[in-house]
Design an enzyme around this catalytic site. Sequence first.
Site, PDB file in Angstrom:
ATOM      1  N   ALA A  66       0.765  -1.237  -0.007  1.00  0.00           N
ATOM      2  CA  ALA A  66      -0.078   0.049   0.110  1.00  0.00           C
ATOM      3  C   ALA A  66       1.026   1.059   0.046  1.00  0.00           C
ATOM      4  CB  ALA A  66      -0.805  -0.072   1.206  1.00  0.00           C
ATOM      5  N   GLY A 111       0.668  -4.843   1.163  1.00  0.00           N
ATOM      6  CA  GLY A 111      -0.752  -5.001   0.367  1.00  0.00           C
ATOM      7  C   GLY A 111      -0.305  -5.519  -1.108  1.00  0.00           C
ATOM      8  N   GLU A 114      -0.651  -9.374  -0.164  1.00  0.00           N
ATOM      9  CA  GLU A 114      -2.064  -9.626  -0.025  1.00  0.00           C
ATOM     10  C   GLU A 114      -2.977  -9.841  -1.405  1.00  0.00           C
ATOM     11  OE1 GLU A 114      -1.796  -6.579   3.046  1.00  0.00           O
ATOM     12  OE2 GLU A 114      -2.935  -7.705   4.320  1.00  0.00           O
ATOM     13  N   GLU A 134       4.424  -5.128   7.425  1.00  0.00           N
ATOM     14  CA  GLU A 134       3.538  -3.939   7.984  1.00  0.00           C
ATOM     15  C   GLU A 134       3.932  -3.720   9.329  1.00  0.00           C
ATOM     16  OE1 GLU A 134       2.526  -6.360   6.202  1.00  0.00           O
ATOM     17  OE2 GLU A 134       0.630  -5.586   4.921  1.00  0.00           O
TER      18      GLU A 134
HETATM   19  N1  CO8 Z   1       4.663   2.945  -0.760  1.00  0.00           N
HETATM   20  C1  CO8 Z   1       4.889   4.338  -1.460  1.00  0.00           C
HETATM   21  N2  CO8 Z   1       5.900   4.422  -2.212  1.00  0.00           N
HETATM   22  C2  CO8 Z   1       6.834   3.571  -2.339  1.00  0.00           C
HETATM   23  C3  CO8 Z   1       6.351   1.974  -1.888  1.00  0.00           C
HETATM   24  C4  CO8 Z   1       5.289   2.070  -1.038  1.00  0.00           C
HETATM   25  N3  CO8 Z   1       5.047   0.929  -0.527  1.00  0.00           N
HETATM   26  N4  CO8 Z   1       7.478   1.418  -2.087  1.00  0.00           N
HETATM   27  C5  CO8 Z   1       8.319   1.989  -2.917  1.00  0.00           C
HETATM   28  N5  CO8 Z   1       7.793   3.305  -3.099  1.00  0.00           N
HETATM   29  C6  CO8 Z   1       8.578   4.130  -3.792  1.00  0.00           C
HETATM   30  C7  CO8 Z   1       9.751   4.896  -3.180  1.00  0.00           C
HETATM   31  O1  CO8 Z   1       9.410   5.766  -1.798  1.00  0.00           O
HETATM   32  C8  CO8 Z   1      10.635   5.431  -4.193  1.00  0.00           C
HETATM   33  O2  CO8 Z   1       9.850   6.565  -4.563  1.00  0.00           O
HETATM   34  P1  CO8 Z   1      10.964   8.116  -4.745  1.00  0.00           P
HETATM   35  O3  CO8 Z   1      11.729   7.695  -5.967  1.00  0.00           O
HETATM   36  O4  CO8 Z   1      10.028   9.199  -4.808  1.00  0.00           O
HETATM   37  O5  CO8 Z   1      11.868   8.091  -3.476  1.00  0.00           O
HETATM   38  C9  CO8 Z   1      10.212   4.628  -5.324  1.00  0.00           C
HETATM   39  O6  CO8 Z   1       9.140   3.791  -5.156  1.00  0.00           O
HETATM   40  C10 CO8 Z   1      11.321   3.634  -5.762  1.00  0.00           C
HETATM   41  O7  CO8 Z   1      11.690   2.753  -4.381  1.00  0.00           O
HETATM   42  P2  CO8 Z   1      13.051   2.796  -3.517  1.00  0.00           P
HETATM   43  O8  CO8 Z   1      13.947   3.608  -4.005  1.00  0.00           O
HETATM   44  O9  CO8 Z   1      12.871   2.417  -2.160  1.00  0.00           O
HETATM   45  O10 CO8 Z   1      13.430   1.288  -4.278  1.00  0.00           O
HETATM   46  P3  CO8 Z   1      14.673   0.294  -3.470  1.00  0.00           P
HETATM   47  O11 CO8 Z   1      14.888  -0.638  -4.538  1.00  0.00           O
HETATM   48  O12 CO8 Z   1      15.586   1.134  -2.948  1.00  0.00           O
HETATM   49  O13 CO8 Z   1      13.648  -0.551  -2.538  1.00  0.00           O
HETATM   50  C11 CO8 Z   1      11.888  -1.693  -1.588  1.00  0.00           C
HETATM   51  C12 CO8 Z   1      12.695  -1.309  -2.709  1.00  0.00           C
HETATM   52  C13 CO8 Z   1      12.567  -2.515  -0.622  1.00  0.00           C
HETATM   53  C14 CO8 Z   1      10.410  -2.413  -2.144  1.00  0.00           C
HETATM   54  C15 CO8 Z   1      11.404  -0.176  -0.809  1.00  0.00           C
HETATM   55  O14 CO8 Z   1      10.754   0.530  -1.686  1.00  0.00           O
HETATM   56  C16 CO8 Z   1      10.430  -0.609   0.210  1.00  0.00           C
HETATM   57  O15 CO8 Z   1      10.910  -1.140   1.372  1.00  0.00           O
HETATM   58  N6  CO8 Z   1       9.222  -0.218  -0.258  1.00  0.00           N
HETATM   59  C17 CO8 Z   1       8.183  -0.196   1.004  1.00  0.00           C
HETATM   60  C18 CO8 Z   1       7.650  -1.813   1.302  1.00  0.00           C
HETATM   61  C19 CO8 Z   1       6.612  -1.785   2.451  1.00  0.00           C
HETATM   62  O16 CO8 Z   1       6.933  -1.593   3.692  1.00  0.00           O
HETATM   63  N7  CO8 Z   1       5.459  -2.215   1.946  1.00  0.00           N
HETATM   64  C20 CO8 Z   1       4.266  -2.434   2.800  1.00  0.00           C
HETATM   65  C21 CO8 Z   1       3.598  -0.973   2.831  1.00  0.00           C
HETATM   66  S1  CO8 Z   1       2.447  -1.457   4.295  1.00  0.00           S
HETATM   67  C22 CO8 Z   1       0.912  -1.911   3.456  1.00  0.00           C
HETATM   68  O17 CO8 Z   1       1.101  -2.338   2.261  1.00  0.00           O
HETATM   69  C23 CO8 Z   1      -0.037  -2.347   4.113  1.00  0.00           C
HETATM   70  C24 CO8 Z   1      -1.262  -3.211   3.579  1.00  0.00           C
HETATM   71  C25 CO8 Z   1      -2.273  -3.043   4.391  1.00  0.00           C
HETATM   72  C26 CO8 Z   1      -3.135  -1.856   4.164  1.00  0.00           C
HETATM   73  C27 CO8 Z   1      -4.239  -1.593   5.345  1.00  0.00           C
HETATM   74  C28 CO8 Z   1      -5.199  -0.328   4.970  1.00  0.00           C
HETATM   75  C29 CO8 Z   1      -5.057   0.885   5.937  1.00  0.00           C
END
Ligand code: CO8
Length: 260
Positions: A66, A111, A114, A134
């Site tokens: 998400a 998400g 999921e 999460e």
């Molecule tokens: N949300 C928003 N932006 C994201 C997300 C995300 N989940 N993942 C990546 N991005 C963006 C980064 O911010 C970055 O943007 P910018 O260039 O503008 O800074 C761009 O995508 C590229 O990402 P990275 O530079 O971070 O790429 P890396 O190769 O360095 O890392 C990763 C890749 C490991 C996947 C890293 O991006 C990461 O850890 N992302 C987040 C992963 C995460 O924690 N996902 C879980 C989110 S929580 C969730 O999904 C809850 C679901 C249930 C919701 C319930 C409703 C309330």
Amino acid sequence: MDYSPILCEIKNETAIVTINRPDALNALNREVISELTNCLRKLRRDNSLRAVILTGAGEKAFVAGADVKAMAKMDPTEARYFAKIGQNLTKLIEGFNKPVIVAVNGFALGGGCELVLACHIRIASENAKFGQPEVGLGLIPGFGGTQRLPRLVGRGIATELIVTGKIVDANYAEKIGLVNSVVPQKNLLETCETMAKQIAKNSPLAVKLSLDAMHHGLELTLDEALNYEASEFGFIFNSHDMKEGTTAFAEKRKPDFKGE
Ligand code: CO8
């Protein structure tokens, strides 16, 4: 039929739906969820389609979760609404009337994982990574992860994944039954399309009722579920496809199914 940020291509009676937000690793925000939901509702009504393939744009991510940046600004009411539209999307996929094959082409986190769990058939590329991170963000899985992951891989492994938040690779995901198989990334879509073609050879009605029996049966006791299966088995004896399939077998020819 094109949607942005959702792309939809129809090929050989199969819809290939791509989540198209690669700059944010296809993270799910309200717009992505709403457009994907709208797209799938249209595809559900299209009787010419035999399967759906769901994938993410680019080579790095299926869906990296998400949208964390959007969630950081939500109040509890907005968060509840966000969880609800995400859950409705996963329920739509899980109860879909055609097989939904997910081509996991990279990160499937939070998400994104999921979403994968809700699909009927899961194929991953070798670079795919899975996890429910999460808890490290002070959240819990809110798109069904606490419910579908233990049902798919068992409670012990699901607990380990959810409470550690660790990220695992595609081979481990295959080992625990989170995905059906792992293929090189260059072969991912082709593998899913081949599977869709194999599905398309069968009776659309029988495929639909098989999905329905599995979907509803899992919510019932075994006795109730067996009754449900028997009802659908009886129902299909009134169909053109059942008569055509059994007659074609006896006549040693290919069946001409009509989905009715
Ligand atoms: N949300 C928003 N932006 C994201 C997300 C995300 N989940 N993942 C990546 N991005 C963006 C980064 O911010 C970055 O943007 P910018 O260039 O503008 O800074 C761009 O995508 C590229 O990402 P990275 O530079 O971070 O790429 P890396 O190769 O360095 O890392 C990763 C890749 C490991 C996947 C890293 O991006 C990461 O850890 N992302 C987040 C992963 C995460 O924690 N996902 C879980 C989110 S929580 C969730 O999904 C809850 C679901 C249930 C919701 C319930 C409703 C309330």
